[in-house]
Design a protein around this motif. Sequence first.
Motif, PDB file in Angstrom:
ATOM      1  N   MET A  38     -41.478   0.831 -22.405  1.00  0.00           N
ATOM      2  CA  MET A  38     -41.593   2.204 -22.884  1.00  0.00           C
ATOM      3  C   MET A  38     -40.692   3.093 -22.039  1.00  0.00           C
ATOM      4  SD  MET A  38     -44.871   4.664 -23.427  1.00  0.00           S
ATOM      5  CE  MET A  38     -45.533   4.765 -21.790  1.00  0.00           C
ATOM      6  N   ALA A  39     -39.825   3.827 -22.697  1.00  0.00           N
ATOM      7  CA  ALA A  39     -38.885   4.710 -22.015  1.00  0.00           C
ATOM      8  C   ALA A  39     -39.335   6.164 -22.153  1.00  0.00           C
ATOM      9  CB  ALA A  39     -37.501   4.544 -22.612  1.00  0.00           C
ATOM     10  N   LYS A  40     -38.837   6.971 -21.239  1.00  0.00           N
ATOM     11  CA  LYS A  40     -39.069   8.403 -21.310  1.00  0.00           C
ATOM     12  C   LYS A  40     -37.849   9.033 -21.967  1.00  0.00           C
ATOM     13  CE  LYS A  40     -40.303  12.449 -18.904  1.00  0.00           C
ATOM     14  NZ  LYS A  40     -40.832  13.131 -17.816  1.00  0.00           N
ATOM     15  N   ILE A  41     -38.078   9.749 -23.084  1.00  0.00           N
ATOM     16  CA  ILE A  41     -36.991  10.338 -23.860  1.00  0.00           C
ATOM     17  C   ILE A  41     -37.220  11.843 -23.985  1.00  0.00           C
ATOM     18  CG2 ILE A  41     -35.813  10.372 -26.097  1.00  0.00           C
ATOM     19  CD1 ILE A  41     -36.628   7.419 -26.405  1.00  0.00           C
ATOM     20  N   ALA A  52     -35.399  11.979 -17.599  1.00  0.00           N
ATOM     21  CA  ALA A  52     -35.671  11.078 -18.723  1.00  0.00           C
ATOM     22  C   ALA A  52     -34.695   9.908 -18.685  1.00  0.00           C
ATOM     23  CB  ALA A  52     -35.533  11.841 -20.038  1.00  0.00           C
ATOM     24  N   ASP A  53     -35.071   8.830 -19.344  1.00  0.00           N
ATOM     25  CA  ASP A  53     -34.194   7.667 -19.466  1.00  0.00           C
ATOM     26  C   ASP A  53     -33.093   7.915 -20.492  1.00  0.00           C
ATOM     27  OD1 ASP A  53     -35.757   5.952 -17.702  1.00  0.00           O
ATOM     28  OD2 ASP A  53     -37.256   5.972 -19.310  1.00  0.00           O
ATOM     29  N   LEU A  54     -33.365   8.804 -21.435  1.00  0.00           N
ATOM     30  CA  LEU A  54     -32.438   9.097 -22.522  1.00  0.00           C
ATOM     31  C   LEU A  54     -32.665  10.527 -22.988  1.00  0.00           C
ATOM     32  CD1 LEU A  54     -30.430   8.113 -24.810  1.00  0.00           C
ATOM     33  CD2 LEU A  54     -32.466   7.481 -26.100  1.00  0.00           C
ATOM     34  N   ASP A 106     -24.279  16.693 -13.222  1.00  0.00           N
ATOM     35  CA  ASP A 106     -25.319  16.555 -12.201  1.00  0.00           C
ATOM     36  C   ASP A 106     -25.975  15.181 -12.183  1.00  0.00           C
ATOM     37  OD1 ASP A 106     -24.747  19.198 -11.643  1.00  0.00           O
ATOM     38  OD2 ASP A 106     -26.454  19.976 -12.786  1.00  0.00           O
ATOM     39  N   HIS A 107     -25.952  14.495 -13.323  1.00  0.00           N
ATOM     40  CA  HIS A 107     -26.592  13.175 -13.466  1.00  0.00           C
ATOM     41  C   HIS A 107     -25.677  12.291 -14.308  1.00  0.00           C
ATOM     42  CE1 HIS A 107     -30.243  15.244 -12.099  1.00  0.00           C
ATOM     43  NE2 HIS A 107     -29.929  16.175 -12.976  1.00  0.00           N
ATOM     44  N   PRO A 108     -24.581  11.804 -13.742  1.00  0.00           N
ATOM     45  CA  PRO A 108     -23.569  11.085 -14.532  1.00  0.00           C
ATOM     46  C   PRO A 108     -24.070   9.820 -15.218  1.00  0.00           C
ATOM     47  CG  PRO A 108     -23.025  11.061 -12.185  1.00  0.00           C
ATOM     48  CD  PRO A 108     -24.212  11.941 -12.347  1.00  0.00           C
ATOM     49  N   GLU A 109     -25.183   9.291 -14.794  1.00  0.00           N
ATOM     50  CA  GLU A 109     -25.725   8.075 -15.406  1.00  0.00           C
ATOM     51  C   GLU A 109     -26.571   8.366 -16.649  1.00  0.00           C
ATOM     52  OE1 GLU A 109     -28.891   9.943 -13.148  1.00  0.00           O
ATOM     53  OE2 GLU A 109     -26.796   9.606 -12.656  1.00  0.00           O
ATOM     54  N   THR A 110     -26.737   9.628 -16.988  1.00  0.00           N
ATOM     55  CA  THR A 110     -27.587  10.014 -18.115  1.00  0.00           C
ATOM     56  C   THR A 110     -27.055   9.450 -19.424  1.00  0.00           C
ATOM     57  OG1 THR A 110     -28.134  12.073 -16.981  1.00  0.00           O
ATOM     58  CG2 THR A 110     -28.635  11.960 -19.327  1.00  0.00           C
ATOM     59  N   ARG A 111     -27.946   8.835 -20.169  1.00  0.00           N
ATOM     60  CA  ARG A 111     -27.612   8.326 -21.506  1.00  0.00           C
ATOM     61  C   ARG A 111     -27.981   9.405 -22.521  1.00  0.00           C
ATOM     62  NH1 ARG A 111     -30.599   2.848 -19.922  1.00  0.00           N
ATOM     63  NH2 ARG A 111     -31.632   4.395 -18.644  1.00  0.00           N
ATOM     64  N   ASN A 116     -32.280   2.003 -28.750  1.00  0.00           N
ATOM     65  CA  ASN A 116     -32.514   0.711 -28.108  1.00  0.00           C
ATOM     66  C   ASN A 116     -31.281   0.212 -27.369  1.00  0.00           C
ATOM     67  OD1 ASN A 116     -35.176   0.626 -28.961  1.00  0.00           O
ATOM     68  ND2 ASN A 116     -34.690  -0.508 -30.818  1.00  0.00           N
ATOM     69  N   GLU A 117     -30.115   0.394 -27.983  1.00  0.00           N
ATOM     70  CA  GLU A 117     -28.868  -0.037 -27.351  1.00  0.00           C
ATOM     71  C   GLU A 117     -28.655   0.693 -26.021  1.00  0.00           C
ATOM     72  OE1 GLU A 117     -24.141   0.615 -27.938  1.00  0.00           O
ATOM     73  OE2 GLU A 117     -25.304   0.227 -29.769  1.00  0.00           O
ATOM     74  N   LEU A 118     -28.815   2.013 -26.041  1.00  0.00           N
ATOM     75  CA  LEU A 118     -28.590   2.791 -24.820  1.00  0.00           C
ATOM     76  C   LEU A 118     -29.620   2.470 -23.735  1.00  0.00           C
ATOM     77  CD1 LEU A 118     -27.552   6.239 -26.297  1.00  0.00           C
ATOM     78  CD2 LEU A 118     -26.102   4.573 -25.129  1.00  0.00           C
ATOM     79  N   LEU A 119     -30.834   2.198 -24.144  1.00  0.00           N
ATOM     80  CA  LEU A 119     -31.889   1.912 -23.157  1.00  0.00           C
ATOM     81  C   LEU A 119     -31.737   0.540 -22.517  1.00  0.00           C
ATOM     82  CD1 LEU A 119     -34.983   3.489 -24.921  1.00  0.00           C
ATOM     83  CD2 LEU A 119     -33.756   4.360 -22.912  1.00  0.00           C
ATOM     84  N   THR A 120     -30.967  -0.345 -23.163  1.00  0.00           N
ATOM     85  CA  THR A 120     -30.792  -1.673 -22.597  1.00  0.00           C
ATOM     86  C   THR A 120     -29.475  -1.813 -21.827  1.00  0.00           C
ATOM     87  OG1 THR A 120     -29.862  -2.503 -24.669  1.00  0.00           O
ATOM     88  CG2 THR A 120     -32.237  -2.809 -24.313  1.00  0.00           C
TER      89      THR A 120
END
Length: 122
Positions: A1-4, A46-48, A70-75, A117-121
């Motif tokens: 479960m991701a936080k979106i 959030a994860d996404l 500020d958060h370059p890893e953000t999807r 799903n693609e971005l979260l994986t």
Amino acid sequence: MAKILIIDDDPTSRWVLKAILEEEGHNVSEAEDGEQGLALFNATPADLVITDIFMPEKEGVQTIRELLRDHPETRIIAVTDGGSKGMYEPLNWIQLLGVKHTFAKPYDRKQMISAVNELLTE
């Protein structure tokens, strides 16, 4: 479960997308504009992030730029209904900012779930 995090000024769009994502088992939070979205993300990342492009207060392009600065890893997934002039061109150039998936409203549910799903994986 991701936080979106969903950032969209249209309450119906937020409600529909939230229902889809929660049905998939995700924890979803919402913001009405970029200012609220950035504050919420900074308080609880959030994860996404799924953000509309055309919004009052702070538009999606500015919100995306600040998130990635500020958060370059953000999807991020960007969505739009084309604004008041029905223009979808921003979906093409917004990918230059680092947004991998963009959707015009109304978007296909299966395609949105697939993109999430693609971005979260990754």
